[in-house]
Motif scaffolding. Structure first.
Motif, PDB file in Angstrom:
ATOM      1  N   LYS A  13      -0.739 -14.819   4.827  1.00  0.00           N
ATOM      2  CA  LYS A  13       0.687 -15.012   4.538  1.00  0.00           C
ATOM      3  C   LYS A  13       1.129 -14.171   3.345  1.00  0.00           C
ATOM      4  CE  LYS A  13       4.090 -18.752   4.509  1.00  0.00           C
ATOM      5  NZ  LYS A  13       4.279 -20.232   4.526  1.00  0.00           N
ATOM      6  N   LEU A  14       0.360 -14.196   2.279  1.00  0.00           N
ATOM      7  CA  LEU A  14       0.681 -13.370   1.132  1.00  0.00           C
ATOM      8  C   LEU A  14       0.273 -11.924   1.372  1.00  0.00           C
ATOM      9  CD1 LEU A  14       1.709 -13.070  -1.751  1.00  0.00           C
ATOM     10  CD2 LEU A  14      -0.552 -13.766  -2.559  1.00  0.00           C
ATOM     11  N   GLY A  15      -0.867 -11.714   2.028  1.00  0.00           N
ATOM     12  CA  GLY A  15      -1.371 -10.369   2.243  1.00  0.00           C
ATOM     13  C   GLY A  15      -0.392  -9.472   2.966  1.00  0.00           C
ATOM     14  N   ARG A  16       0.301 -10.009   3.963  1.00  0.00           N
ATOM     15  CA  ARG A  16       1.260  -9.191   4.715  1.00  0.00           C
ATOM     16  C   ARG A  16       2.373  -8.687   3.816  1.00  0.00           C
ATOM     17  NH1 ARG A  16       0.814 -13.710   8.019  1.00  0.00           N
ATOM     18  NH2 ARG A  16       3.016 -14.234   7.797  1.00  0.00           N
ATOM     19  N   ALA A  17       2.836  -9.540   2.922  1.00  0.00           N
ATOM     20  CA  ALA A  17       3.890  -9.120   1.994  1.00  0.00           C
ATOM     21  C   ALA A  17       3.366  -8.109   0.986  1.00  0.00           C
ATOM     22  CB  ALA A  17       4.466 -10.342   1.277  1.00  0.00           C
ATOM     23  N   VAL A  18       2.118  -8.289   0.547  1.00  0.00           N
ATOM     24  CA  VAL A  18       1.545  -7.402  -0.463  1.00  0.00           C
ATOM     25  C   VAL A  18       1.369  -5.990   0.074  1.00  0.00           C
ATOM     26  CG1 VAL A  18      -0.563  -6.920  -1.769  1.00  0.00           C
ATOM     27  CG2 VAL A  18       0.454  -9.206  -1.834  1.00  0.00           C
ATOM     28  N   ILE A  19       0.793  -5.855   1.270  1.00  0.00           N
ATOM     29  CA  ILE A  19       0.553  -4.499   1.778  1.00  0.00           C
ATOM     30  C   ILE A  19       1.874  -3.773   2.038  1.00  0.00           C
ATOM     31  CG2 ILE A  19      -1.741  -4.995   2.677  1.00  0.00           C
ATOM     32  CD1 ILE A  19      -0.567  -5.280   5.463  1.00  0.00           C
ATOM     33  N   THR A  20       2.880  -4.508   2.495  1.00  0.00           N
ATOM     34  CA  THR A  20       4.192  -3.895   2.723  1.00  0.00           C
ATOM     35  C   THR A  20       4.809  -3.433   1.406  1.00  0.00           C
ATOM     36  OG1 THR A  20       4.560  -5.242   4.691  1.00  0.00           O
ATOM     37  CG2 THR A  20       6.504  -4.286   3.642  1.00  0.00           C
ATOM     38  N   ASP A  21       4.747  -4.283   0.397  1.00  0.00           N
ATOM     39  CA  ASP A  21       5.325  -3.949  -0.902  1.00  0.00           C
ATOM     40  C   ASP A  21       4.610  -2.760  -1.530  1.00  0.00           C
ATOM     41  OD1 ASP A  21       7.056  -5.070  -3.354  1.00  0.00           O
ATOM     42  OD2 ASP A  21       5.085  -4.487  -4.105  1.00  0.00           O
ATOM     43  N   LEU A  22       3.278  -2.760  -1.488  1.00  0.00           N
ATOM     44  CA  LEU A  22       2.536  -1.667  -2.118  1.00  0.00           C
ATOM     45  C   LEU A  22       2.806  -0.342  -1.410  1.00  0.00           C
ATOM     46  CD1 LEU A  22      -0.893  -3.352  -2.933  1.00  0.00           C
ATOM     47  CD2 LEU A  22       0.980  -2.832  -4.494  1.00  0.00           C
ATOM     48  N   ALA A  23       2.832  -0.372  -0.082  1.00  0.00           N
ATOM     49  CA  ALA A  23       3.112   0.856   0.663  1.00  0.00           C
ATOM     50  C   ALA A  23       4.513   1.369   0.342  1.00  0.00           C
ATOM     51  CB  ALA A  23       2.953   0.616   2.156  1.00  0.00           C
ATOM     52  N   THR A  24       5.464   0.456   0.226  1.00  0.00           N
ATOM     53  CA  THR A  24       6.842   0.837  -0.096  1.00  0.00           C
ATOM     54  C   THR A  24       6.930   1.490  -1.468  1.00  0.00           C
ATOM     55  OG1 THR A  24       7.733  -0.946   1.278  1.00  0.00           O
ATOM     56  CG2 THR A  24       9.186  -0.056  -0.419  1.00  0.00           C
ATOM     57  N   HIS A  25       6.055   1.068  -2.374  1.00  0.00           N
ATOM     58  CA  HIS A  25       6.077   1.599  -3.732  1.00  0.00           C
ATOM     59  C   HIS A  25       5.057   2.721  -3.937  1.00  0.00           C
ATOM     60  CE1 HIS A  25       8.432  -2.070  -4.448  1.00  0.00           C
ATOM     61  NE2 HIS A  25       8.913  -1.427  -5.480  1.00  0.00           N
ATOM     62  N   GLY A  26       4.591   3.324  -2.843  1.00  0.00           N
ATOM     63  CA  GLY A  26       3.835   4.554  -2.958  1.00  0.00           C
ATOM     64  C   GLY A  26       2.334   4.446  -2.998  1.00  0.00           C
ATOM     65  N   TRP A  27       1.802   3.245  -2.870  1.00  0.00           N
ATOM     66  CA  TRP A  27       0.355   3.095  -2.832  1.00  0.00           C
ATOM     67  C   TRP A  27      -0.189   3.474  -1.455  1.00  0.00           C
ATOM     68  CZ3 TRP A  27      -3.046   1.539  -6.722  1.00  0.00           C
ATOM     69  CH2 TRP A  27      -2.445   1.128  -7.929  1.00  0.00           C
ATOM     70  N   ASP A  28      -1.388   4.027  -1.440  1.00  0.00           N
ATOM     71  CA  ASP A  28      -2.118   4.340  -0.210  1.00  0.00           C
ATOM     72  C   ASP A  28      -3.003   3.136   0.108  1.00  0.00           C
ATOM     73  OD1 ASP A  28      -3.538   5.453   1.886  1.00  0.00           O
ATOM     74  OD2 ASP A  28      -4.797   6.704   0.591  1.00  0.00           O
ATOM     75  N   VAL A  29      -2.599   2.317   1.061  1.00  0.00           N
ATOM     76  CA  VAL A  29      -3.194   0.998   1.281  1.00  0.00           C
ATOM     77  C   VAL A  29      -4.202   1.017   2.427  1.00  0.00           C
ATOM     78  CG1 VAL A  29      -2.713  -1.414   1.867  1.00  0.00           C
ATOM     79  CG2 VAL A  29      -1.081  -0.119   0.455  1.00  0.00           C
ATOM     80  N   LEU A  30      -5.385   0.460   2.175  1.00  0.00           N
ATOM     81  CA  LEU A  30      -6.340   0.128   3.227  1.00  0.00           C
ATOM     82  C   LEU A  30      -6.331  -1.384   3.372  1.00  0.00           C
ATOM     83  CD1 LEU A  30      -8.545   0.728   5.304  1.00  0.00           C
ATOM     84  CD2 LEU A  30     -10.220   0.683   3.427  1.00  0.00           C
ATOM     85  N   ALA A  31      -5.813  -1.874   4.495  1.00  0.00           N
ATOM     86  CA  ALA A  31      -5.678  -3.308   4.747  1.00  0.00           C
ATOM     87  C   ALA A  31      -6.952  -3.827   5.404  1.00  0.00           C
ATOM     88  CB  ALA A  31      -4.479  -3.572   5.642  1.00  0.00           C
ATOM     89  N   VAL A  32      -7.599  -4.817   4.782  1.00  0.00           N
ATOM     90  CA  VAL A  32      -8.879  -5.335   5.254  1.00  0.00           C
ATOM     91  C   VAL A  32      -8.757  -6.816   5.567  1.00  0.00           C
ATOM     92  CG1 VAL A  32     -11.294  -5.739   4.627  1.00  0.00           C
ATOM     93  CG2 VAL A  32     -10.158  -3.628   3.906  1.00  0.00           C
TER      94      VAL A  32
END
Length: 289
Positions: A13-32
């Protein structure tokens, strides 16, 4: 060039919001996660964090086509609450997974770790009243469940990892009860009985604000271990915070003048150190009347 970050528990529930937010702010995200991360078009990987070899591969950037080594890691993966599975199974999953993550990051040279601690270490469900209110990070954890015990052990583990490696920066976020906008329709009904939500002092965290706290914690690079209470600025109730405490916890010391709906899970430290400021409220989504 964007920074690489691994986010565990990305399907949660929190993870979905976190990966979206980080990607929006320019982070290169590996979702595990153990399961597929639905609705996510970026890099993702299925893994079992109780297997140290898998964790070490991930944080070393050694998984084929899933490199390079990350600059940071956000650890959200866990059995997310008490009582979902037997206590022994909760411990057997959560404690080794977190040790694996912490140790693998140290071994691989990943110096920034943010992880999900929990409001439960404050003494939830407050069958024993809190020592004072608003509760904060200044008193010793009071775990009342196996889930919370593991979170307390994680905080101590982080302290020792940072003692072993003074270059590590490890930030634990004591998240309140995570909510999405679609959850807010139920909030007005809480007013009928203040006992319904006394278990966490009527607190909550909008997932989007939880994601903001993670992002700000990644930007906080001061070495050492820090923990922060992360909640929204208000309570789930339309009644005043002062009246709730007077009725339900009349003998608990109130250490500051409370705003009308001010959170009783203090976010003062997160505001001061991280620059965290909640931007969402259930009152923006649902009329309390």
């Amino acid at each position: 060039m964007s920074q690489r970050v691994v986010v565990t528990g990305a399907a949660g529930k929190l993870g979905r919001a976190v990966i979206t937010d980080l990607a929006t702010h320019g982070w290169d995200v590996l979702a595990v996660d153990r399961v597929s991360v639905t609705g996510w078009s970026g890099d993702s990987l299925r893994a079992d964090l109780t297997d140290y070899g898998q964790v070490l591969e991930i944080v070393s950037g050694a998984v084929d086509e899933r490199g390079p080594r990350p600059e940071a890691l956000v650890h959200l993966a866990a059995v997310p609450a008490p009582g979902l599975i037997p206590n022994s199974a909760t411990f057997a999953n959560n404690a080794p997974a977190t040790w694996n993550v912490f140790n693998a990051c140290r071994a691989a040279g990943v110096r920034k770790v943010v992880w999900a601690s929990s409001e439960t270490v404050l003494g939830l469900p407050f069958d024993t009243p809190p020592p004072y209110a608003p509760v904060d990070e200044e008193y010793h954890p009071r775990p009342e469940s196996t889930y919370s015990l593991v979170k307390t052990l994680e905080e101590e583990m982080a302290t020792q990892f940072c003692r072993w490696d003074p270059e590590l920066s490890m930030t634990g976020l004591r998240f309140s009860n995570v909510m999405y906008p679609e959850d807010y329709a139920a909030f007005p009904a809480f007013d009928a009985d203040p006992q319904l939500r006394k278990w966490n002092l009527w607190g909550y965290i909008d997932a989007r604000d939880g994601a903001q706290a993670v992002r700000r914690s990644l930007e906080y690079r001061t070495p050492g271990r820090e923990v922060f209470v992360i909640a929204n600025a208000d309570t789930v109730m339309s009644r005043s915070s002062a009246s709730l405490m007077a009725e339900v916890f009349p003998d608990v010391e109130i250490r500051k003048e409370l705003g009308e709906h001010e959170t009783l899970l203090s976010i003062d430290k997160a505001r001061r150190v991280l620059g965290y400021e909640p931007r969402h409220s259930w009152r923006d989504e649902v009329s309390p009347d």
